[in-house]
Design a protein around this motif. Sequence first.
Motif, PDB file in Angstrom:
ATOM      1  N   GLU A  88       0.836  -1.204   0.000  1.00  0.00           N
ATOM      2  CA  GLU A  88       0.000   0.000   0.000  1.00  0.00           C
ATOM      3  C   GLU A  88       0.871   1.255   0.000  1.00  0.00           C
ATOM      4  O   GLU A  88       0.585   2.222  -0.706  1.00  0.00           O
ATOM      5  N   GLU A  90       3.927   1.559  -1.197  1.00  0.00           N
ATOM      6  CA  GLU A  90       4.502   1.681  -2.542  1.00  0.00           C
ATOM      7  C   GLU A  90       3.477   2.216  -3.530  1.00  0.00           C
ATOM      8  O   GLU A  90       3.793   3.055  -4.376  1.00  0.00           O
ATOM      9  N   SER A  91       2.255   1.742  -3.435  1.00  0.00           N
ATOM     10  CA  SER A  91       1.188   2.196  -4.316  1.00  0.00           C
ATOM     11  C   SER A  91       0.934   3.688  -4.101  1.00  0.00           C
ATOM     12  O   SER A  91       0.784   4.446  -5.068  1.00  0.00           O
ATOM     13  N   LEU A  92       0.898   4.126  -2.859  1.00  0.00           N
ATOM     14  CA  LEU A  92       0.669   5.544  -2.564  1.00  0.00           C
ATOM     15  C   LEU A  92       1.852   6.399  -3.019  1.00  0.00           C
ATOM     16  O   LEU A  92       1.642   7.511  -3.529  1.00  0.00           O
ATOM     17  N   LYS A  93       3.066   5.901  -2.875  1.00  0.00           N
ATOM     18  CA  LYS A  93       4.239   6.631  -3.358  1.00  0.00           C
ATOM     19  C   LYS A  93       4.157   6.815  -4.866  1.00  0.00           C
ATOM     20  O   LYS A  93       4.439   7.895  -5.379  1.00  0.00           O
ATOM     21  N   GLN A  94       3.789   5.759  -5.556  1.00  0.00           N
ATOM     22  CA  GLN A  94       3.663   5.815  -7.021  1.00  0.00           C
ATOM     23  C   GLN A  94       2.584   6.796  -7.407  1.00  0.00           C
ATOM     24  O   GLN A  94       2.740   7.574  -8.363  1.00  0.00           O
ATOM     25  N   GLU A  95       1.485   6.779  -6.685  1.00  0.00           N
ATOM     26  CA  GLU A  95       0.378   7.684  -6.967  1.00  0.00           C
ATOM     27  C   GLU A  95       0.819   9.141  -6.784  1.00  0.00           C
ATOM     28  O   GLU A  95       0.491  10.017  -7.602  1.00  0.00           O
ATOM     29  N   LEU A  96       1.583   9.421  -5.725  1.00  0.00           N
ATOM     30  CA  LEU A  96       2.084  10.763  -5.491  1.00  0.00           C
ATOM     31  C   LEU A  96       3.073  11.191  -6.577  1.00  0.00           C
ATOM     32  O   LEU A  96       3.112  12.347  -6.987  1.00  0.00           O
ATOM     33  N   LYS A  97       3.877  10.241  -6.989  1.00  0.00           N
ATOM     34  CA  LYS A  97       4.885  10.510  -8.012  1.00  0.00           C
ATOM     35  C   LYS A  97       4.226  10.904  -9.344  1.00  0.00           C
ATOM     36  O   LYS A  97       4.729  11.742 -10.083  1.00  0.00           O
ATOM     37  N   ASN A  98       3.089  10.279  -9.630  1.00  0.00           N
ATOM     38  CA  ASN A  98       2.385  10.528 -10.889  1.00  0.00           C
ATOM     39  C   ASN A  98       1.600  11.820 -10.897  1.00  0.00           C
ATOM     40  O   ASN A  98       1.089  12.230 -11.934  1.00  0.00           O
ATOM     41  N   LYS A  99       1.483  12.472  -9.779  1.00  0.00           N
ATOM     42  CA  LYS A  99       0.687  13.722  -9.708  1.00  0.00           C
ATOM     43  C   LYS A  99       1.504  14.919 -10.082  1.00  0.00           C
ATOM     44  O   LYS A  99       2.621  15.057 -10.069  1.00  0.00           O
TER      45      LYS A  99
END
Length: 99
Positions: A88, A90-99
């Motif tokens: 979770e 890692e998923s949130l980090k990726q989501e933040l990175k994509n913003k």
Amino acid sequence: MAKILSTDTSNYSRKERGETKIQDEEWQKIADALEVPVKDIKDNDTKFSINNDNTTFQDNSGNYNQYFNIPNSIVENLQDYIILLKKEIESLKQELKNK
């Protein structure tokens, strides 16, 4: 889990290894956190007894203290939960990175 029990991680680790007794209130907190009944997780077999010859505290606690192990099923559930939390994160980090 240490946070849930309002203790430090080293004390929780001692509880996990059976070196320190888990109090009934703590069993309830663990069960609530895992969403299981206490009877499913509490190990009623004692790991060992320690002779309490230290009379310094004079707490009338008797000569023997019983300590309980945390059942492997709890440890396994917690390990699975940690893996889930890491995914979770890692998923949130990726989501933040994509913003």
